[in-house]
Every structure is written in structure tokens, then in C-alpha cells.
Write an enzyme that holds these catalytic residues in place. Structure first.
Site, short mmCIF file in Angstrom:
data_model
loop_
_atom_site.label_atom_id
_atom_site.label_comp_id
_atom_site.label_asym_id
_atom_site.label_seq_id
_atom_site.Cartn_x
_atom_site.Cartn_y
_atom_site.Cartn_z
N LEU A 116 0.71 -0.97 -0.02
CA LEU A 116 0.08 0.14 0.08
C LEU A 116 0.88 1.44 0.12
CD1 LEU A 116 -2.87 0.70 0.00
CD2 LEU A 116 -3.01 0.80 2.66
N SER A 117 1.92 1.02 0.48
CA SER A 117 2.86 2.24 0.74
C SER A 117 3.08 3.38 -0.45
CB SER A 117 4.39 1.82 1.15
OG SER A 117 4.83 0.92 0.17
N LYS A 118 3.47 3.13 -1.34
CA LYS A 118 3.67 4.07 -2.49
C LYS A 118 2.28 4.06 -3.61
CE LYS A 118 7.82 1.52 -3.66
NZ LYS A 118 8.05 0.91 -2.39
N ARG A 119 2.06 3.17 -3.85
CA ARG A 119 0.98 3.08 -5.29
C ARG A 119 -0.44 3.15 -4.60
NH1 ARG A 119 0.73 2.15 -9.62
NH2 ARG A 119 -1.31 1.08 -9.56
N GLY A 120 -1.36 3.44 -5.67
CA GLY A 120 -2.77 3.63 -5.20
C GLY A 120 -3.32 4.78 -4.78
#
Length: 482
Positions: A252-256
Site C-alpha cells: 500500500l505504501s507508494k502506489r494506489g
RNA sequence: GGCGCCAUCGUCUAGUGGUUAGGACGCCGGCCUCUCAAGCCGGUAACACGGGUUCGAUCCCCGUUGGCGCUACCA
């Protein structure tokens, strides 16, 4: 007879509160509140290089925003403090020394380089990288010699020659082979504890009964389990919750979409909606209810209904949940949450009409960040007509109507309310043979500059006679020019 | 690489050794309506694969595949 529940949320102050952490905090809080137990907040700042006061402040602020109040911890105190690990170094040292004295731990003088080499070799050979035991059986004089050389030792726990079993409330029985576990470091050479050691000492001393945390800690549990038995403390019950992933299953950290609470706050999600959605991510209501208040969640929460598989964060559903909360929460709560959004867009939220305007536009809102665009027509600042609205105004059939409308509205005795507005509009319309869409759309376009929006009668009432008349006049002028 | 966790519609999930595999989001269509939403009604879509066990497996066991995690003097 079971012990009163004591759970904790233990973030590291190394950044914003991430959604996964927020959900972990939520599950702990829900469990505590459901069981009538105690929810403790503990700050795990043993990584002095990465921990910051600013980060701690933001995390506490996010938790408060979510409404996850803690019974013990920073700011509120408690009889098991201090609640920051950086303030507990003496406690860890005592425990480490006790293990040392009992022969359950030993000092290690190996250099980083040696350790790295061993690790690399083990990996190349397909073995689990683990401590080779070089300092395990050093004699007293050998140890003294290293000390004299100026080597600051770490303290390692002696690992057992036995497999370790972890009983998890969500995953069941998990076994780890003894080859997985080396003599791991519990106290660094500078005297600070390592994560696993600090956690166990704290959880034990703080009387934690249930450790509810994310799945990435499952392998650590093996070490912690061992620490409990070496320290002579009774271990708590463990429940490892799955991780949250992005739509494409990546981290989840960077994308989305939205990944931090900060971002969600900025985008105008209500805390109640965030909590509601987060709870649904991995937990389900026994009667499949989806829109749940804080009280509903507390009442129904049960660790048994927590899923073991990773859940993907879904923006669309969060919006849907938020829409419900926006529409169904008490108006005062929504108005309070809406104010900052209106103010930062330059609209006067102290306007007496503001609560009523919010009440009207919240019907079509799914996030507060869209509020400014929705309330703009109610204010005079920047009032402008959309292209499509201009078309409606300049239609041949509607052109002649506006001047008459302005006169008619101006002539209404008393307040121009929704019912009065509609009856005047309709009677003026019928005089020109206009009704339905052909009547309302030009009127809507003239009054709001838009072709979409809330019921026109209510809009007109909030606009007030003065604006209604002047906008009709303006439309008459516009239509004339075209 | 090793070890571990996970695997039902696109997504969140319910569920049982025998079910037309249920609900929700999204999407599509309809109703309502001055419009957009909301609401209501309907539709779409799933048990990863291969072996077992069993009269019968989505469900139990094993394997494969895939995803994720851990593998630090980070947490």
C-alpha cells in the site's frame, strides 16, 4: 475466570500513521472497548535515528482524530509507565543483566563485518542466516580481554535446541523449526534494546493480555515467545491481523489511492466513516451490516470474525461509506467537519445560512473536498455560469421569462420560501407555456449557474430573495445580449 | 534462496461435507424526478490448479502455482 483485557497499540514514530497501522490500532481499541478492557498506547522509539517527536505528535493527532482514545500512555499517564521506550532503557538493561546472570544470555564481541560475512555465506549455501555462536562459550578471561581491547559487546539470548510453537487466535497453530532461531541480540552495544526484547519486557510489565498486531510480526513471535519463557513471564494471547494491500495487491505504501490518514483527512473523509470502512476491511458484521456507527462497531466486534487473508484497499467503497456518514451523521458534526474545507476555499462558514447549505448539499456529497464546488452557487463570490447553463438561458423560449420572473419574485410578500418560489415559478412559466424541464432548467441555470444540483426550491430559499431577483435580472441581460 | 502466512465474483466478504454459493462496493438497466445525487427494483460476476479422503468436496489432507511477509546492533 479470565483476566481483564489489556491491549496496546505500539507505533514507531517514524512517519505518518499508515492505514494498516490505523486498522491495527482500531482493532485493538474495538477489542478493548468491547471487552470493557484497557487500551494502552506505547511509543516504540528505540530506533533513535529514525524516530522523531514530530512524527509522534502526528500519530497521536491522527489517533485522536479517529477517536481512538487511550486509557494509558503519552499524555494521560498510567501506573505502568513510562510509555515511551526511550524512557525505559534502565528497565531493559536490568532485564538483560538478569538473563546474563542466569546464564540465559551472553555478551558478544563479533564485529559487524564478521556477522555480515557469516550471513552472506549462509545465504549462499541456502541455509538460514543465523549467529554462528562464536562468543557463546567464551571464558571469563577471554571476555575481559575483548573488553580491554575496547570492544563494546552486544547481549545475545541463548536460543534453545527445540522447535517453537505459536498459537495464534486468527491463524491457529504455527510452528517454527529450531534452525530458524539463532542467538539473537537483545541489547545493542550502545545499551539500547532491540525491538523484540523491548516489546516483550514492556508487554509483560504492562500486563498485556492480548497482542493484536499485523501479520508481519508473526515471525517475530517465535523470538518473543522464547523471551517470555526465558524471562519467566506468562505470554499473552496473540492475534495476527493481515496486511492491507493496494488494488493491485502490491504494498500500500507508494502506489494506489489514499494511504495515510493525513491524506484521507485532507480529502474530506469523516473519522466515523474511516473507522467504519477500516473495520470492514478484514472483519465482518454477523448480520452483514455495512454502515456502522462507532457504538455499533464496539458492540459487535469480535476477533473470531477477523479474516486471515490480506485485504485490498478500495477507494470506491470508502467513498460509499463516507457518503452514508455524510448524510446520516448529525448535521452539527458534518458542519463542523465541513468548515475548514469551506474556509480554505474562501467561503464564509460563519454565514448564518452555512449549516442549511451544508445540509442541502451533503445529499450529493461523497467527500468534503468536493464541498467548495457544491456550495459556490450559494455565495456571490466568483458566481459564474457554466457553458451548458448559458445554453439553457439563451434558449428562445426561456429568454423572455427572466425579467418577468425577477418582477414576480420581487413582488412576493414576506419570505421567499421553497413552496412560494415554486408556485411563482410555475405560474410565471404557465403564462409563457413553459413547464417541467423547460421551465426548471433555465431557472436553475440562471440561479445557480449549473445544470445540476439540489432541489431548486430549497436552493432558492437559501439564496434569498435578493440573490434570486438579481440573478434573474442578470440572466435577462445575458439572454438579451446573445 | 530459506522459513512462514494467505487463496470464494474486479474489490470487501458470508457460508456449508450435500446450498439455485448469500450480501456489499463498482458496473449495466429500470423506477422516482426540474437536473445531479440519494433511494428503491433488477442484472452482471467467484469457490486458483492438480491429486487424494469421502457415497459426495468450495469446505478436510497433500502438492503446485500465485500473492504477501520475515530473513538487521529497523520496527
Amino acid at each position: 475466570m479470565t483476566k481483564p483485557v489489556r491491549v496496546r497499540f505500539a507505533p514507531s514514530p517514524t512517519g505518518h500513521l499508515h492505514l494498516g497501522n490505523a486498522r491495527t490500532a482500531l482493532f485493538n481499541w474495538l477489542f478493548a472497548r468491547h471487552e470493557g478492557g484497557t487500551f494502552i498506547l506505547r511509543v516504540e522509539d528505540t530506533d533513535t535515528a529514525r524516530s522523531t517527536d514530530e512524527s509522534e505528535r502526528m500519530i497521536l493527532d491522527d489517533l485522536k482524530w479517529l477517536g481512538l482514545d487511550w486509557d494509558e500512555g503519552p499524555g494521560v499517564g498510567g501506573e505502568f509507565g513510562p510509555y515511551r521506550q526511550s524512557e525505559r532503557t534502565g528497565i531493559y538493561r536490568e532485564h538483560a543483566e538478569r538473563l546474563l546472570a542466569d546464564g540465559k544470555a551472553f555478551t558478544c564481541y563479533c564485529s559487524d563485518e564478521t556477522l555480515d560475512e557469516n550471513r552472506k555465506r549462509a545465504r549462499d549455501e541456502g541455509r538460514v542466516p543465523q549467529y554462528d555462536g562464536a562468543c557463546r562459550h567464551l571464558s571469563e578471561s577471554e571476555r575481559r580481554a575483548r573488553e580491554l581491547d575496547g570492544v563494546r559487546p552486544t547481549i545475545r539470548l541463548r536460543a534453545p535446541d527445540a522447535d517453537i510453537v505459536v498459537e495464534d487466535m486468527i491463524r491457529g497453530r504455527v510452528e517454527f523449526g529450531k534452525e530458524m532461531l539463532g542467538d539473537f541480540i537483545i541489547l545493542r552495544s550502545d545499551g539500547r534494546p532491540t525491538y523484540n526484547f523491548a516489546v516483550v519486557v514492556d508487554d509483560a510489565l504492562m500486563g498485556i493480555t492480548h497482542v493484536i498486531r499485523a501479520e508481519d510480526h508473526l515471525p517475530n513471535t517465535m523470538r518473543q515467545q522464547l523471551l517470555y519463557s526465558r524471562l519467566g513471564y506468562e505470554p499473552p494471547l496473540f492475534a495476527h491481523v493481515s496486511l492491507i494491500v493496494a488494488q493491485d495487491r502490491s504494498k500500500l505504501s507508494k502506489r494506489g489511492g489514499a494511504t495515510s490518514l493525513q491524506k484521507l483527512r485532507r480529502e474530506g473523509f469523516l473519522p466515523g466513516a474511516v473507522i467504519n470502512y477500516l473495520a470492514l476491511l478484514g472483519w465482518s458484521h454477523p448480520e452483514a451490516k455495512e454502515i456502522l456507527s462507532r457504538e455499533d462497531l464496539v458492540g459487535a466486534f469480535d476477533l473470531k470474525r477477523v479474516s486471515a487473508s490480506a485485504a485490498a484497499f478500495d477507494d470506491d467503497k470508502l467513498e460509499w461509506v463516507n457518503g452514508h456518514h455524510l448524510r446520516e451523521s448529525p448535521l452539527s458534526i458534518v458542519v463542523a467537519a465541513a468548515k475548514p474545507f469551506a474556509v480554505s476555499a474562501g467561503f464564509d462558514s460563519d454565514d448564518a445560512r452555512f449549516p442549511a447549505i451544508v445540509d442541502l448539499v451533503r445529499e450529493g456529497l461523497d467527500r468534503l473536498s468536493n464541498l467548495p464546488g457544491e456550495i459556490a452557487p450559494f455565495y456571490d463570490r466568483d458566481f459564474d455560469l457554466e457553458p451548458e447553463a448559458k445554453e439553457w438561458i439563451s434558449l428562445h423560449e426561456s429568454r423572455q421569462m427572466f425579467a418577468a420572473l425577477a418582477d414576480a419574485f420581487a413582488a412576493v410578500p414576506g419570505k421567499l420560501d421553497a413552496a412560494e418560489f415554486k408556485s411563482v415559478l410555475k405560474s410565471q412559466g404557465s403564462a409563457l407555456g413553459l413547464k417541467g424541464k423547460a421551465l426548471f432548467m433555465p431557472a436553475r441555470a440562471a440561479l445557480t449557474g449549473r445544470t445540476h444540483g439540489p432541489a431548486l426550491g430549497s436552493v432558492a430559499e437559501l439564496l434569498g430573495r435578493e440573490r434570486v431577483v438579481s440573478r434573474c435580472l442578470a440572466a435577462a441581460g445575458d439572454a438579451e445580449r446573445q
